[in-house]
Scaffold this motif. Structure first.
Motif, PDB file in Angstrom:
ATOM      1  N   ALA A  59     -17.391 107.264   5.726  1.00  0.00           N
ATOM      2  CA  ALA A  59     -18.291 108.314   5.236  1.00  0.00           C
ATOM      3  C   ALA A  59     -18.464 109.391   6.300  1.00  0.00           C
ATOM      4  N   ASP A  60     -18.529 109.000   7.562  1.00  0.00           N
ATOM      5  CA  ASP A  60     -18.677 109.974   8.647  1.00  0.00           C
ATOM      6  C   ASP A  60     -17.465 110.901   8.738  1.00  0.00           C
ATOM      7  N   GLU A  61     -16.272 110.340   8.579  1.00  0.00           N
ATOM      8  CA  GLU A  61     -15.059 111.159   8.625  1.00  0.00           C
ATOM      9  C   GLU A  61     -15.037 112.177   7.488  1.00  0.00           C
ATOM     10  N   VAL A  62     -15.395 111.736   6.296  1.00  0.00           N
ATOM     11  CA  VAL A  62     -15.415 112.630   5.144  1.00  0.00           C
ATOM     12  C   VAL A  62     -16.504 113.678   5.324  1.00  0.00           C
ATOM     13  N   ARG A 101     -18.497 119.294   6.266  1.00  0.00           N
ATOM     14  CA  ARG A 101     -19.142 120.268   7.153  1.00  0.00           C
ATOM     15  C   ARG A 101     -18.177 121.383   7.537  1.00  0.00           C
ATOM     16  N   ALA A 102     -16.937 121.017   7.846  1.00  0.00           N
ATOM     17  CA  ALA A 102     -15.934 122.019   8.223  1.00  0.00           C
ATOM     18  C   ALA A 102     -15.640 122.958   7.054  1.00  0.00           C
ATOM     19  N   LEU A 103     -15.606 122.417   5.853  1.00  0.00           N
ATOM     20  CA  LEU A 103     -15.368 123.240   4.667  1.00  0.00           C
ATOM     21  C   LEU A 103     -16.475 124.276   4.524  1.00  0.00           C
ATOM     22  N   TRP A 104     -17.736 123.835   4.614  1.00  0.00           N
ATOM     23  CA  TRP A 104     -18.867 124.764   4.482  1.00  0.00           C
ATOM     24  C   TRP A 104     -18.882 125.782   5.615  1.00  0.00           C
ATOM     25  N   LEU A 105     -18.599 125.348   6.821  1.00  0.00           N
ATOM     26  CA  LEU A 105     -18.598 126.250   7.961  1.00  0.00           C
ATOM     27  C   LEU A 105     -17.503 127.311   7.797  1.00  0.00           C
ATOM     28  N   VAL A 132     -17.176 115.033  -1.859  1.00  0.00           N
ATOM     29  CA  VAL A 132     -18.477 114.393  -2.084  1.00  0.00           C
ATOM     30  C   VAL A 132     -18.290 113.056  -2.793  1.00  0.00           C
ATOM     31  N   THR A 133     -17.378 113.012  -3.750  1.00  0.00           N
ATOM     32  CA  THR A 133     -17.092 111.750  -4.443  1.00  0.00           C
ATOM     33  C   THR A 133     -16.524 110.724  -3.466  1.00  0.00           C
ATOM     34  N   GLU A 134     -15.579 111.163  -2.627  1.00  0.00           N
ATOM     35  CA  GLU A 134     -14.993 110.266  -1.625  1.00  0.00           C
ATOM     36  C   GLU A 134     -16.066 109.789  -0.648  1.00  0.00           C
ATOM     37  N   TRP A 135     -16.950 110.710  -0.232  1.00  0.00           N
ATOM     38  CA  TRP A 135     -18.024 110.345   0.692  1.00  0.00           C
ATOM     39  C   TRP A 135     -18.938 109.289   0.068  1.00  0.00           C
ATOM     40  N   ALA A 136     -19.332 109.501  -1.194  1.00  0.00           N
ATOM     41  CA  ALA A 136     -20.241 108.567  -1.866  1.00  0.00           C
ATOM     42  C   ALA A 136     -19.613 107.180  -1.978  1.00  0.00           C
ATOM     43  N   GLU A 137     -18.332 107.131  -2.287  1.00  0.00           N
ATOM     44  CA  GLU A 137     -17.644 105.834  -2.377  1.00  0.00           C
ATOM     45  C   GLU A 137     -17.591 105.157  -1.018  1.00  0.00           C
ATOM     46  N   GLU A 146     -19.622 105.653   1.504  1.00  0.00           N
ATOM     47  CA  GLU A 146     -20.996 105.292   1.872  1.00  0.00           C
ATOM     48  C   GLU A 146     -21.428 104.010   1.156  1.00  0.00           C
ATOM     49  N   ALA A 147     -21.083 103.905  -0.112  1.00  0.00           N
ATOM     50  CA  ALA A 147     -21.446 102.714  -0.886  1.00  0.00           C
ATOM     51  C   ALA A 147     -20.767 101.464  -0.326  1.00  0.00           C
ATOM     52  N   LYS A 148     -19.547 101.612   0.134  1.00  0.00           N
ATOM     53  CA  LYS A 148     -18.819 100.461   0.673  1.00  0.00           C
ATOM     54  C   LYS A 148     -19.306 100.073   2.057  1.00  0.00           C
ATOM     55  N   SER A 149     -19.904 101.024   2.768  1.00  0.00           N
ATOM     56  CA  SER A 149     -20.368 100.724   4.128  1.00  0.00           C
ATOM     57  C   SER A 149     -21.816 100.259   4.162  1.00  0.00           C
ATOM     58  N   THR A 150     -22.523 100.404   3.052  1.00  0.00           N
ATOM     59  CA  THR A 150     -23.917 100.000   2.997  1.00  0.00           C
ATOM     60  C   THR A 150     -24.014  98.571   2.486  1.00  0.00           C
ATOM     61  N   PRO A 151     -24.565  97.674   3.294  1.00  0.00           N
ATOM     62  CA  PRO A 151     -24.688  96.280   2.847  1.00  0.00           C
ATOM     63  C   PRO A 151     -25.618  96.167   1.648  1.00  0.00           C
ATOM     64  N   THR A 152     -25.252  95.315   0.735  1.00  0.00           N
ATOM     65  CA  THR A 152     -26.114  95.094  -0.416  1.00  0.00           C
ATOM     66  C   THR A 152     -27.140  94.031  -0.073  1.00  0.00           C
ATOM     67  N   GLN A 153     -28.326  94.134  -0.660  1.00  0.00           N
ATOM     68  CA  GLN A 153     -29.385  93.169  -0.400  1.00  0.00           C
ATOM     69  C   GLN A 153     -29.545  92.276  -1.630  1.00  0.00           C
TER      70      GLN A 153
END
Length: 59
Positions: A13-16, A21-25, A43-48, A50-57
């Motif tokens: 998610a950080d890489e995406v 950020r570079a696109l907006w800049l 944004v879709t790639e980032w959300a995916e 992020e979802a995979k990196s967030t542990p589920t509870q």
């Protein structure tokens, strides 16, 4: 500017986010229609990622 990850490696998610950020800049805060499409894909790639990196509870 936009990159496509290799099929065997997913970007974090950080890489995406860095690419977003570079696109907006580079666009000066205002996206053209073609840049908007890239942004939506990122944004879709980032959300995916992020979802995979967030542990589920467990409930």
């Amino acid at each position: 500017m936009a990159t496509t990850p290799s099929p065997d490696r997913r970007r974090t998610a950080d890489e995406v986010n860095e690419e977003i950020r570079a696109l907006w800049l580079g666009a000066g805060g205002r996206l053209r229609p073609d840049e908007r499409l890239v942004y939506e894909r990122l944004v879709t790639e980032w959300a995916e990622a992020e979802a995979k990196s967030t542990p589920t509870q467990a409930a």
